[in-house]
Design an enzyme around this catalytic site. Structure first.
Site, short mmCIF file in Angstrom:
data_model
loop_
_atom_site.label_atom_id
_atom_site.label_comp_id
_atom_site.label_asym_id
_atom_site.label_seq_id
_atom_site.Cartn_x
_atom_site.Cartn_y
_atom_site.Cartn_z
N CYS A 298 0.82 -1.23 0.00
CA CYS A 298 0.00 0.00 0.00
C CYS A 298 0.85 1.27 0.00
CB CYS A 298 -0.93 0.02 1.21
SG CYS A 298 -1.97 -1.43 1.26
N ASN B 37 -10.16 -0.63 -2.45
CA ASN B 37 -8.76 -0.44 -2.10
C ASN B 37 -7.90 -0.98 -3.24
OD1 ASN B 37 -6.17 -0.82 -1.04
ND2 ASN B 37 -6.89 -1.53 0.95
N HIS C 228 -3.99 6.85 1.50
CA HIS C 228 -4.24 5.56 0.84
C HIS C 228 -5.69 5.18 1.13
CE1 HIS C 228 -4.29 1.41 -0.14
NE2 HIS C 228 -4.27 1.01 1.13
O1 UT7 Z 1 -4.81 -1.57 2.42
C1 UT7 Z 1 -4.10 -2.42 3.22
C2 UT7 Z 1 -4.45 -2.25 4.61
N1 UT7 Z 1 -5.73 -2.85 4.90
C3 UT7 Z 1 -6.56 -2.24 5.69
O2 UT7 Z 1 -6.31 -1.14 6.10
C4 UT7 Z 1 -7.80 -2.97 6.12
C5 UT7 Z 1 -8.04 -2.75 7.59
N2 UT7 Z 1 -9.14 -3.51 8.12
C6 UT7 Z 1 -10.44 -3.30 7.76
O3 UT7 Z 1 -10.71 -2.46 6.92
C7 UT7 Z 1 -11.51 -4.06 8.47
O4 UT7 Z 1 -10.95 -4.78 9.53
C8 UT7 Z 1 -12.30 -5.04 7.55
C9 UT7 Z 1 -13.16 -4.25 6.58
C10 UT7 Z 1 -11.36 -5.93 6.76
C11 UT7 Z 1 -13.21 -5.92 8.38
O5 UT7 Z 1 -14.08 -5.11 9.16
P1 UT7 Z 1 -14.24 -5.37 10.73
O6 UT7 Z 1 -15.22 -4.41 11.19
O7 UT7 Z 1 -12.89 -5.34 11.35
O8 UT7 Z 1 -14.88 -6.80 10.76
P2 UT7 Z 1 -14.32 -8.15 11.42
O9 UT7 Z 1 -13.26 -8.74 10.57
O10 UT7 Z 1 -14.02 -7.92 12.85
O11 UT7 Z 1 -15.61 -9.06 11.33
C12 UT7 Z 1 -16.82 -8.72 12.04
C13 UT7 Z 1 -17.88 -9.70 11.63
C14 UT7 Z 1 -17.41 -11.16 11.72
O12 UT7 Z 1 -18.52 -11.94 12.12
P3 UT7 Z 1 -18.69 -12.40 13.65
O13 UT7 Z 1 -17.47 -13.21 13.99
O14 UT7 Z 1 -18.78 -11.14 14.44
O15 UT7 Z 1 -19.95 -13.19 13.63
C15 UT7 Z 1 -17.06 -11.51 10.30
O16 UT7 Z 1 -17.19 -12.88 10.01
O17 UT7 Z 1 -18.25 -9.48 10.25
C16 UT7 Z 1 -18.09 -10.72 9.53
N3 UT7 Z 1 -17.66 -10.38 8.18
C17 UT7 Z 1 -18.54 -10.16 7.18
N4 UT7 Z 1 -19.87 -10.18 7.13
C18 UT7 Z 1 -20.45 -9.90 5.95
C19 UT7 Z 1 -16.40 -10.23 7.70
N5 UT7 Z 1 -16.44 -9.89 6.40
C20 UT7 Z 1 -17.75 -9.85 6.05
C21 UT7 Z 1 -18.41 -9.56 4.85
N6 UT7 Z 1 -19.76 -9.60 4.85
N7 UT7 Z 1 -17.75 -9.24 3.72
#
Ligand code: UT7
Length: 330
Positions: free
Chosen positions: A113, A287, A257
């Site tokens: 990134c 992204n 970014h």
């Molecule tokens: O560019 C490189 C650098 N990358 C970044 O900066 C990315 C940084 N991270 C993020 O943007 C976020 O962490 C994500 C968008 C990747 C994920 O969002 P989050 O709010 O951190 O969600 P999470 O991974 O903690 O997941 C929360 C819940 C989980 O379900 P449970 O365990 O609470 O039941 C996941 O399984 O959301 C679920 N989940 C989804 N649900 C529907 C994860 N992805 C999805 C999805 N659709 N696509």
């Protein structure tokens, strides 16, 4: 020492738009989840046969044209991507060939990134130091061919998209243009966001077993990355301001970014700057890793959001972990 400034910008986005609704047909996700957690509404995916070098060359041509110079004026190119067409050689040489640049050097940057900002710092140093007059810096990605489009990969796959952006860096009077670059890395977190295969540690470096286990797909500890991102972005932007003796109020625009709209909003809050001073297009492209800053920069120039004399800060954070900022007096 002379200065170095951005003479022209360009971008290339594949025409195929993939909406969140399209993704709901492939995996268990919803439009609401994607928009609320990431801000992304749609992204672009290439059609088969288009690589990051193709998109990079297209963006580079646009940047050269905007710079008002010709391709024969380019002395060197820097190509940043985490999605090269091949394991080796790097994509820079393919871009060089596509642009018809005779034997100019082509350097590949692999800092994910932050690849564009690392690459921009190379161009800055070469131009300020008088080694080259015109350096192309390209950030380009084709993420779509390497994503896990099943429910297992939904946390990663919904955020990424394809695209490219490029700039031409050339000479400027001292004190104008790129004022400084600030580059950081912390390899102890490398495994929090990575793609393991093909891997030279393995014999052979790719196998059916590795493919079956999905080790060729990116994996990310999303929350962990998020936490570090919202700390490092403001820190590295403040570092750039302090190094140049300017304040947040002097900044016309921050172009971060484009990782996640929530990260961008958290950065604006942490810096205490109004949301309209922090550019976002993640809702349209997702992204695009190394391409996201030059794409955004090109849009800002096109929309007249950056005017001569403006102070603009570019900042990035991502896999590695790496993070960086660049301060520019436009
Ligand atoms: O560019 C490189 C650098 N990358 C970044 O900066 C990315 C940084 N991270 C993020 O943007 C976020 O962490 C994500 C968008 C990747 C994920 O969002 P989050 O709010 O951190 O969600 P999470 O991974 O903690 O997941 C929360 C819940 C989980 O379900 P449970 O365990 O609470 O039941 C996941 O399984 O959301 C679920 N989940 C989804 N649900 C529907 C994860 N992805 C999805 C999805 N659709 N696509």
């Amino acid at each position: 020492m002379r200065g170095a400034r951005i003479l022209g910008t360009g971008r290339a986005l594949p025409p195929r738009v993939v909406t969140n609704t399209d993704l709901t047909k492939l995996m268990d996700t919803t439009e609401e989840w994607i928009v609320q957690r990431t801000g992304v509404r749609e992204r672009r995916f290439v059609d088969p046969g288009t690589g990051s070098s193709d998109l990079g060359a297209e963006a580079a041509r646009a940047a050269v044209s905007r710079a008002g110079i010709s391709l024969s004026d380019i002395d060197f190119l820097v190509f940043a991507t985490l999605t090269p067409d091949y394991f080796f050689p790097g994509g820079g040489v393919f871009v060089q060939e596509m642009l018809g640049l005779p034997t100019v050097g082509a350097l590949d940057v692999r800092t994910q990134c932050t690849g564009f900002l690392y690459g921009l710092s190379v161009a800055e140093a070469y131009v300020k130091g008088g080694f080259f007059d015109h350096v192309l810096v390209i950030g380009s990605e084709v993420q779509s061919t390497g994503l896990d489009m099943s429910t297992a990969g939904r946390d990663v796959s919904v955020i990424f998209g394809d695209g490219a952006g490029a700039v031409v860096v050339g000479p400027a009077e001292e004190g104008r243009g790129i004022l400084s670059s600030h580059l950081h890395a912390e390899g102890k977190y490398a495994r929090e966001l990575m793609c393991e295969a093909p891997s030279s540690l393995e014999h052979p470096r790719i196998s059916h077993e590795m493919l079956s286990a999905g080790r060729h797909l990116p994996r990310m500890n999303g929350r962990y990355v998020f936490t570090h991102a919202v700390r490092r972005f403001p820190e590295v932007i403040r570092e750039a301001l302090a190094a140049n003796g300017v304040s947040m109020a002097d900044l016309s625009l921050v172009i971060p970014h484009q990782a996640n709209l929530r990260i961008t909003q958290a950065v604006a809050n942490a810096l205490g700057v109004p949301g309209e001073k922090v550019y976002s297009n993640v809702e349209r492209y997702g992204n695009t890793t190394a391409a996201s800053i030059p794409i955004a920069l090109d849009e800002c120039v096109e929309q007249g959001r950056i005017r001569e004399g403006d102070l603009v800060c570019l900042a990035a954070f991502g896999s590695g972990f790496t993070w960086a900022s660049t301060l520019i007096r436009w």
